[in-house]
Design a protein around this motif. Structure first.
Motif, PDB file in Angstrom:
ATOM      1  N   LYS A 171       2.071 -14.310 -11.997  1.00  0.00           N
ATOM      2  CA  LYS A 171       0.927 -13.579 -11.462  1.00  0.00           C
ATOM      3  C   LYS A 171       0.659 -13.976 -10.020  1.00  0.00           C
ATOM      4  O   LYS A 171       0.323 -13.131  -9.180  1.00  0.00           O
ATOM      5  CB  LYS A 171      -0.320 -13.839 -12.320  1.00  0.00           C
ATOM      6  N   ARG A 172       0.825 -15.259  -9.713  1.00  0.00           N
ATOM      7  CA  ARG A 172       0.605 -15.715  -8.343  1.00  0.00           C
ATOM      8  C   ARG A 172       1.639 -15.110  -7.398  1.00  0.00           C
ATOM      9  O   ARG A 172       1.315 -14.668  -6.292  1.00  0.00           O
ATOM     10  CB  ARG A 172       0.679 -17.242  -8.288  1.00  0.00           C
ATOM     11  N   GLU A 173       2.888 -15.032  -7.840  1.00  0.00           N
ATOM     12  CA  GLU A 173       3.920 -14.414  -7.012  1.00  0.00           C
ATOM     13  C   GLU A 173       3.657 -12.935  -6.810  1.00  0.00           C
ATOM     14  O   GLU A 173       3.860 -12.403  -5.711  1.00  0.00           O
ATOM     15  CB  GLU A 173       5.297 -14.611  -7.655  1.00  0.00           C
ATOM     16  N   LEU A 174       3.223 -12.259  -7.866  1.00  0.00           N
ATOM     17  CA  LEU A 174       2.923 -10.836  -7.737  1.00  0.00           C
ATOM     18  C   LEU A 174       1.842 -10.591  -6.697  1.00  0.00           C
ATOM     19  O   LEU A 174       1.941  -9.661  -5.885  1.00  0.00           O
ATOM     20  CB  LEU A 174       2.473 -10.284  -9.091  1.00  0.00           C
ATOM     21  N   ILE A 175       0.823 -11.419  -6.693  1.00  0.00           N
ATOM     22  CA  ILE A 175      -0.255 -11.262  -5.716  1.00  0.00           C
ATOM     23  C   ILE A 175       0.263 -11.485  -4.311  1.00  0.00           C
ATOM     24  O   ILE A 175      -0.043 -10.723  -3.380  1.00  0.00           O
ATOM     25  CB  ILE A 175      -1.406 -12.235  -6.042  1.00  0.00           C
ATOM     26  N   GLN A 176       1.082 -12.527  -4.120  1.00  0.00           N
ATOM     27  CA  GLN A 176       1.575 -12.838  -2.790  1.00  0.00           C
ATOM     28  C   GLN A 176       2.544 -11.777  -2.276  1.00  0.00           C
ATOM     29  O   GLN A 176       2.484 -11.383  -1.106  1.00  0.00           O
ATOM     30  CB  GLN A 176       2.250 -14.221  -2.799  1.00  0.00           C
ATOM     31  N   VAL A 177       3.419 -11.302  -3.141  1.00  0.00           N
ATOM     32  CA  VAL A 177       4.370 -10.277  -2.714  1.00  0.00           C
ATOM     33  C   VAL A 177       3.657  -8.960  -2.443  1.00  0.00           C
ATOM     34  O   VAL A 177       3.957  -8.268  -1.461  1.00  0.00           O
ATOM     35  CB  VAL A 177       5.471 -10.098  -3.783  1.00  0.00           C
ATOM     36  N   ARG A 178       2.711  -8.621  -3.287  1.00  0.00           N
ATOM     37  CA  ARG A 178       1.992  -7.374  -3.052  1.00  0.00           C
ATOM     38  C   ARG A 178       1.176  -7.442  -1.773  1.00  0.00           C
ATOM     39  O   ARG A 178       0.976  -6.444  -1.087  1.00  0.00           O
ATOM     40  CB  ARG A 178       1.075  -7.060  -4.244  1.00  0.00           C
ATOM     41  N   ARG A 179       0.678  -8.623  -1.440  1.00  0.00           N
ATOM     42  CA  ARG A 179      -0.064  -8.781  -0.198  1.00  0.00           C
ATOM     43  C   ARG A 179       0.816  -8.507   1.015  1.00  0.00           C
ATOM     44  O   ARG A 179       0.349  -8.005   2.039  1.00  0.00           O
ATOM     45  CB  ARG A 179      -0.625 -10.205  -0.127  1.00  0.00           C
ATOM     46  N   ALA A 180       2.110  -8.825   0.893  1.00  0.00           N
ATOM     47  CA  ALA A 180       3.033  -8.569   1.999  1.00  0.00           C
ATOM     48  C   ALA A 180       3.528  -7.129   2.018  1.00  0.00           C
ATOM     49  O   ALA A 180       3.857  -6.594   3.082  1.00  0.00           O
ATOM     50  CB  ALA A 180       4.230  -9.527   1.918  1.00  0.00           C
ATOM     51  N   ILE A 181       3.567  -6.475   0.846  1.00  0.00           N
ATOM     52  CA  ILE A 181       4.194  -5.153   0.751  1.00  0.00           C
ATOM     53  C   ILE A 181       3.187  -4.016   0.824  1.00  0.00           C
ATOM     54  O   ILE A 181       3.461  -2.969   1.414  1.00  0.00           O
ATOM     55  CB  ILE A 181       5.016  -5.055  -0.544  1.00  0.00           C
ATOM     56  N   SER A 182       1.998  -4.201   0.230  1.00  0.00           N
ATOM     57  CA  SER A 182       1.060  -3.077   0.108  1.00  0.00           C
ATOM     58  C   SER A 182       0.664  -2.461   1.448  1.00  0.00           C
ATOM     59  O   SER A 182       0.530  -1.229   1.532  1.00  0.00           O
ATOM     60  CB  SER A 182      -0.182  -3.513  -0.670  1.00  0.00           C
ATOM     61  N   PRO A 183       0.475  -3.242   2.551  1.00  0.00           N
ATOM     62  CA  PRO A 183       0.144  -2.575   3.824  1.00  0.00           C
ATOM     63  C   PRO A 183       1.266  -1.703   4.366  1.00  0.00           C
ATOM     64  O   PRO A 183       1.011  -0.844   5.214  1.00  0.00           O
ATOM     65  CB  PRO A 183      -0.150  -3.752   4.766  1.00  0.00           C
ATOM     66  N   VAL A 184       2.506  -1.918   3.883  1.00  0.00           N
ATOM     67  CA  VAL A 184       3.627  -1.097   4.357  1.00  0.00           C
ATOM     68  C   VAL A 184       3.407   0.364   3.979  1.00  0.00           C
ATOM     69  O   VAL A 184       3.847   1.274   4.692  1.00  0.00           O
ATOM     70  CB  VAL A 184       4.950  -1.629   3.761  1.00  0.00           C
ATOM     71  N   ARG A 185       2.718   0.583   2.896  1.00  0.00           N
ATOM     72  CA  ARG A 185       2.441   1.961   2.462  1.00  0.00           C
ATOM     73  C   ARG A 185       1.668   2.726   3.525  1.00  0.00           C
ATOM     74  O   ARG A 185       1.977   3.887   3.840  1.00  0.00           O
ATOM     75  CB  ARG A 185       1.675   1.914   1.143  1.00  0.00           C
ATOM     76  N   GLU A 186       0.667   2.080   4.106  1.00  0.00           N
ATOM     77  CA  GLU A 186      -0.127   2.737   5.137  1.00  0.00           C
ATOM     78  C   GLU A 186       0.681   2.935   6.418  1.00  0.00           C
ATOM     79  O   GLU A 186       0.472   3.917   7.136  1.00  0.00           O
ATOM     80  CB  GLU A 186      -1.383   1.898   5.422  1.00  0.00           C
ATOM     81  N   VAL A 187       1.602   2.009   6.699  1.00  0.00           N
ATOM     82  CA  VAL A 187       2.440   2.138   7.892  1.00  0.00           C
ATOM     83  C   VAL A 187       3.225   3.446   7.858  1.00  0.00           C
ATOM     84  O   VAL A 187       3.200   4.251   8.813  1.00  0.00           O
ATOM     85  CB  VAL A 187       3.397   0.938   8.015  1.00  0.00           C
ATOM     86  N   PHE A 188       3.919   3.694   6.767  1.00  0.00           N
ATOM     87  CA  PHE A 188       4.753   4.892   6.696  1.00  0.00           C
ATOM     88  C   PHE A 188       3.925   6.137   6.382  1.00  0.00           C
ATOM     89  O   PHE A 188       4.371   7.252   6.662  1.00  0.00           O
ATOM     90  CB  PHE A 188       5.860   4.690   5.672  1.00  0.00           C
ATOM     91  N   ASN A 189       2.751   5.954   5.835  1.00  0.00           N
ATOM     92  CA  ASN A 189       1.852   7.088   5.677  1.00  0.00           C
ATOM     93  C   ASN A 189       1.442   7.630   7.044  1.00  0.00           C
ATOM     94  O   ASN A 189       1.414   8.852   7.263  1.00  0.00           O
ATOM     95  CB  ASN A 189       0.620   6.672   4.877  1.00  0.00           C
ATOM     96  N   GLN A 190       1.149   6.729   7.969  1.00  0.00           N
ATOM     97  CA  GLN A 190       0.787   7.161   9.320  1.00  0.00           C
ATOM     98  C   GLN A 190       1.984   7.744  10.063  1.00  0.00           C
ATOM     99  O   GLN A 190       1.849   8.720  10.810  1.00  0.00           O
ATOM    100  CB  GLN A 190       0.205   5.989  10.106  1.00  0.00           C
ATOM    101  N   LEU A 191       3.164   7.166   9.858  1.00  0.00           N
ATOM    102  CA  LEU A 191       4.348   7.690  10.539  1.00  0.00           C
ATOM    103  C   LEU A 191       4.681   9.110  10.106  1.00  0.00           C
ATOM    104  O   LEU A 191       5.210   9.899  10.898  1.00  0.00           O
ATOM    105  CB  LEU A 191       5.551   6.773  10.287  1.00  0.00           C
ATOM    106  N   THR A 192       4.390   9.433   8.851  1.00  0.00           N
ATOM    107  CA  THR A 192       4.774  10.744   8.326  1.00  0.00           C
ATOM    108  C   THR A 192       3.677  11.786   8.443  1.00  0.00           C
ATOM    109  O   THR A 192       3.949  12.978   8.271  1.00  0.00           O
ATOM    110  CB  THR A 192       5.175  10.622   6.846  1.00  0.00           C
ATOM    111  N   ASN A 193       2.439  11.375   8.734  1.00  0.00           N
ATOM    112  CA  ASN A 193       1.330  12.331   8.712  1.00  0.00           C
ATOM    113  C   ASN A 193       0.623  12.511  10.047  1.00  0.00           C
ATOM    114  O   ASN A 193      -0.285  13.336  10.134  1.00  0.00           O
ATOM    115  CB  ASN A 193       0.290  11.908   7.657  1.00  0.00           C
TER     116      ASN A 193
END
Length: 358
Positions: free
Chosen positions: A221-243
């Protein structure tokens, strides 16, 4: 721009041996203090590319930027602050961009400053620990500028395996897609490995709930939180690039970045599902502990029922009669009562065993 571009490739099914139960360590893009990094400048000349590395790279960079329609890639590997500032000045970058590159400890983001796009992503490398290495990407008119540590080589990805010319001839924005797509594809093996580990923990919980199992679950669970913290903002990055309208990205390239965006959505959804599975597994563990406690109490109750019956009969007649009986001075009624008590206890034991109380 030509419309015949390579098709996006799906991520690899190969799963590296990824350690679990360790903290995700973050590493900045810059190198150790005082140790010079590597400067590479790749310029497109006709159908071929010319690569310059080291001290000669800066003069080549200055000359390439003076061409009418430059298409070049500046790759800075573990640079010192002086090297990053030199390249930033040659490219005409805003000082705040270089400051962000040197500072490190950034989250995944996208910013537009004075006509250039600054993107921060992370590469996950797998060894004794999971290392999230920062990758700074700056897209400008006619160039792509990348800054990263030695832990990752962007040219090792499958898009650049056949050389830089087929990618760079479509422009720096297509090179940005190739690097970002390889980077995002590298997240999937880690997510798949975490999913397999959660399945294993779930099987262990069902078979036998132990403190070691729940400790492993908390590490996951601790790893999931840490990895998601690094990955989840990437979604907004490519959302802005495509929209949003971005003059530095050709309209033909939007479909490629949308493919990356779909990958990121799928990845974040998988991580959310794994987090819910980990929480559900913890609930199952607690339920198993409560069930085991109930089984123990039920069996203790069954034993108590048997012993209480024997104790009640012994209390009525008194233990003094036992000494007389053993001495041969007691009538047969004592042995009859004793036989009845023993038989009753055996019948109770069989009945309690049949209903799974003992």
């Amino acid at each position: 721009m030509p419309s015949t571009r390579p098709k996006p490739a799906s991520h690899s099914d190969e799963k590296p041996d990824i350690p679990l139960g360790v903290r995700v360590r973050r590493k900045a893009a810059t190198g150790p203090a005082g140790k010079p990094g590597t400067i590479r400048v790749v310029t497109l000349k006709g159908a071929d590319v010319e690569e310059t590395e080291g001290e000669k790279a800066l003069p080549v960079l200055a000359a390439a930027l003076k061409r009418p329609k430059p298409s070049l890639w500046v790759d800075l590997v573990a640079p010192t602050p002086a090297q990053a500032q030199q390249v930033g000045q040659a490219l005409g970058l805003h000082p705040l961009i270089i400051e962000d590159v040197l500072e490190g400890n950034q989250r995944a983001k996208i910013e537009t400053t004075e006509g250039v796009v600054h993107i921060v992503l992370f590469h996950l490398s797998y060894g004794d620990v999971v290392v999230a290495s920062e990758l700074d990407i700056v897209l400008g008119k006619g160039f792509l500028f990348t800054v990263h540590n030695v832990d990752w080589d962007p040219r090792a990805g499958h898009h650049l395996a056949n050389g830089l010319a087929p990618i760079l001839k479509h422009g720096p924005d297509h090179l940005l897609w190739a690097i970002a797509d390889d980077l995002i594809d590298g997240y999937f093996p880690f997510a798949d490995r975490i999913g397999d580990a959660i399945d294993e923990v779930q099987d262990q919980v069902i078979r036998k709930a132990t403190p070691d199992t729940v400790e492993q679950l908390f590490r996951l669970k601790r790893e999931l939180i840490q990895v998601r913290r690094a990955i989840s903002p990437v979604r907004e990055v490519f959302n802005q690039l495509t929209n949003r309208d971005e003059t530095l990205i050709d309209p033909d390239e939007i479909v490629y970045f949308r493919d990356i965006y779909d990958h990121v959505i799928r990845l974040t959804d998988e991580l959310d599902n794994y987090r819910e599975l980990a929480s559900a597994t913890l609930d199952v563990y607690l339920t198993q502990v409560n069930n085991n406690l109930s089984v123990i109490m039920k069996r203790l109750t069954g034993v108590t029922v048997i012993l209480a019956g024997i104790g009640a009969v012994a209390g009525i007649f008194g233990m003094s009669e036992a000494g007389v009986a053993l001495g041969g001075g007691e009538a047969g009624g004592f042995w009859l009562i004793t036989a009845i008590v023993v038989i009753a206890a055996m019948v109770a034991a069989v009945f309690l065993r049949k209903i799974d109380w003992i």
